[in-house]
Scaffold this active site. Structure first.
Site, short mmCIF file in Angstrom:
data_model
loop_
_atom_site.label_atom_id
_atom_site.label_comp_id
_atom_site.label_asym_id
_atom_site.label_seq_id
_atom_site.Cartn_x
_atom_site.Cartn_y
_atom_site.Cartn_z
CE LYS A 18 69.63 5.00 -54.89
NZ LYS A 18 70.82 5.33 -54.99
CB THR A 63 70.62 8.96 -55.35
OG1 THR A 63 71.44 7.77 -55.17
CG2 THR A 63 71.20 10.06 -56.50
CG ASP A 64 73.48 4.73 -50.31
OD1 ASP A 64 72.94 3.88 -50.91
OD2 ASP A 64 73.97 4.55 -49.56
CG PHE A 173 31.22 7.42 -79.80
CD1 PHE A 173 31.66 8.79 -78.99
CD2 PHE A 173 32.03 7.40 -81.40
CE1 PHE A 173 31.82 10.07 -79.54
CE2 PHE A 173 32.72 8.42 -82.06
CZ PHE A 173 32.91 9.42 -80.90
NE ARG A 190 30.52 3.70 -76.62
CZ ARG A 190 32.17 4.87 -76.42
NH1 ARG A 190 33.07 4.92 -77.82
NH2 ARG A 190 32.11 5.65 -75.84
CB VAL A 261 35.14 8.49 -73.44
CG1 VAL A 261 36.65 8.32 -72.06
CG2 VAL A 261 35.80 6.71 -73.87
CD GLN A 262 35.47 13.06 -76.02
OE1 GLN A 262 35.53 11.35 -75.84
NE2 GLN A 262 36.37 12.64 -77.03
CG HIS A 290 38.93 1.12 -79.44
ND1 HIS A 290 37.93 1.77 -79.01
CD2 HIS A 290 39.55 1.68 -79.58
CE1 HIS A 290 38.44 3.12 -78.87
NE2 HIS A 290 39.40 3.37 -79.83
O1 LIG Z 1 33.24 8.31 -76.25
C1 LIG Z 1 34.61 8.45 -77.41
N1 LIG Z 1 34.71 9.57 -77.52
C2 LIG Z 1 35.18 10.00 -79.12
O2 LIG Z 1 36.18 11.31 -79.39
C3 LIG Z 1 35.67 8.45 -80.17
N2 LIG Z 1 36.44 8.42 -80.94
C4 LIG Z 1 35.84 7.29 -81.58
O3 LIG Z 1 36.57 6.87 -82.58
N3 LIG Z 1 34.85 6.33 -80.35
C5 LIG Z 1 35.21 7.40 -79.55
N4 LIG Z 1 34.77 7.21 -78.30
#
Ligand SMILES: O=c1[nH]c(=O)c2[nH]c(=O)[nH]c2[nH]1
Length: 330
Positions: A18, A63-64, A173, A190, A261-262, A290
């Site tokens: 369920k 499932t009931d 970045f 940014r 971000v990575q 973005h």
């Molecule tokens: O932090 C980021 N990682 C990316 O891999 C990436 N690629 C991108 O166009 N902007 C960003 N910003």
């Protein structure tokens, strides 16, 4: 068509149950009421092939009925307020009750209900709550009885979804690959916004099947068995782990001088592993939502250069970046 279905050789891998069982549970402790709201998915695997291949329904727990069991355990389980424990209890009940069911897969999405702040009570109102965020706690538990009904193994992954965050500086970045396809400018400043999806996997636990169905006894491999025990930062500690994981996510997001971000993702994940001995691996999936500074040069208004002076941005719904990684304890 030249082949009839019967001529084709096939194998079957089946799971059913369920989905979206919605439950609100109130626990009353004198004047203090506690509340949890869950969306539960409960799926079963086992010797159920004939229900598919032979139209033999004699192996089917309806499932009931699975839905009814979910509500029953929400009523009787002493673990109902903690989704990891409740998921393990529900899974344990399902595989214990039906001899031919060897695995249960429980997913719980927990919605936020927090106490309304009031001046009279420091901890908030005794019985009035509000939704203080759209993020959810997500718990996925597997109870595996394939080694025997008295040797259950519980595997739990917990996490967060839909935690929306944004910061207005402290994110750059630069230094990425520049070639004929590159149009993106390097930026020292940014907007950084993401909707956090986090999951962290606990070390598996051995589950001692309950002597009566209201009790569940767990033991963590290598540690003393106990009703409440186990490794600090492990599954039995799930509420504390969840609080720390949400805290780390927001702290690092806010405080990190983000190169990407990575890089920020990695710092968050490492801290969660460092703070919680029972967590084996951490996965983040982070969309890079973005926000583009609006160019107003045609009006003789500067809004783009330098990036730190941009004030008006256009939120871009799509496309977004999508950055993910799993960091595992060695
Ligand atoms: O932090 C980021 N990682 C990316 O891999 C990436 N690629 C991108 O166009 N902007 C960003 N910003």
């Amino acid at each position: 068509m030249s082949n009839t279905a019967a001529q084709v050789e096939t194998t079957l891998s089946a799971r059913y149950g369920k989905d979206k069982v919605r439950v609100l549970r109130v626990v009353r402790e004198g004047k203090w009421h506690h509340v949890v709201e869950y969306n539960v998915t409960a799926l079963l695997e086992g010797d159920i092939d004939v229900s598919y291949t032979e139209a033999d329904n004699s192996v089917i727990v309806a499932t009931d009925s699975i839905k009814n069991i979910t509500y029953y355990l929400a009523k009787v389980s002493p673990h109902v307020l903690i989704p990891e424990r409740f998921a393990l209890h529900l899974g344990t009940h399902l595989v214990s009750r039906y001899p031919h069911i060897h695995k249960a897969f429980i997913t719980i999405e927990q919605l936020r209900w927090s106490r309304i702040p009031v001046t009279e009570e420091q901890e908030g109102h005794t019985h009035a709550f509000f939704r203080d965020g759209q993020d959810k706690r997500i718990v996925k538990a597997e109870v595996d009885a394939t080694a025997g009904k008295d040797k259950l193994i519980g595997k739990v992954t917990s996490g967060i979804s839909d935690l929306l965050v944004l910061k207005t500086t402290g994110s750059a970045f630069t230094n990425f690959i520049r070639d004929t396809y590159t149009t993106l400018a390097e930026v020292s400043d940014r907007i950084f916004s993401t909707s956090v999806e986090l999951s962290y996997t606990f070390a598996p636990v051995e589950i001692k099947p309950p002597s009566d169905e209201q009790k569940l006894e767990f033991s963590v491999p290598g540690e003393e068995a106990g009703v409440i025990g186990g490794r600090e930062g492990g599954v039995w500690d799930a509420v504390e782990v969840a609080g720390r994981a949400r805290g780390v996510t927001m702290d690092v997001f806010a405080e990190d001088d983000s190169a990407s971000v990575q890089a920020t993702l990695f710092k968050m994940a490492q801290l969660i592993i460092a703070q919680n001995a029972g967590v084996q691996s951490v996965t983040y999936v982070l969309p890079n939502k973005h926000y583009i500074p609006v160019d107003m040069k045609y009006l003789d208004v500067e809004n783009v250069v330098p990036p730190s002076s941009a004030e008006v941005f256009m939120p871009i719904a799509a496309p977004s970046g999508l950055i993910s990684a799993t960091i595992s304890r060695k």
